[in-house]
Motif scaffolding. Structure first.
Motif: not given
Length: 92
Positions: A3-12, A63-72, A74-78
């Protein structure tokens, strides 16, 4: 354990070396069934962590994406909001 493994792609800002290594360690722990390997298994365990860390770096760089980078933050608050909704608030 995983459960401690987190998504690491596309963050700023991007994932740090420590975050990538921590996720590799958790992955190897899960695969091996060892939280801490015996002295006899320690070299193989550490080698696997190093190899998974390198594979994770390779993957994240490719990895490539067109999505804007996510804010750490904001994601933690969600995630906290989802947890509070699911399990209830733990604050007094």
């Amino acid at each position: 354990m995983c459960r401690n493994i987190r998504t690491l792609h596309n963050f700023e800002p991007p994932a740090t070396e420590d975050e990538i290594r921590a996720s590799a360690l958790q992955f190897v722990r899960k695969l091996s069934g060892f939280a801490r390997p015996s002295k006899a298994n320690e070299p193989a365990f550490n080698r696997a962590v190093d190899q998974v860390t390198q594979a994770a770096h390779t993957l994240l760089a490719a990895l490539v994406t067109n999505a804007p980078p996510r804010d750490r933050d904001v994601e933690a608050a969600r995630a906290r909001a989802r947890s509070a909704e699911r399990f209830g608030s733990t604050s007094g």
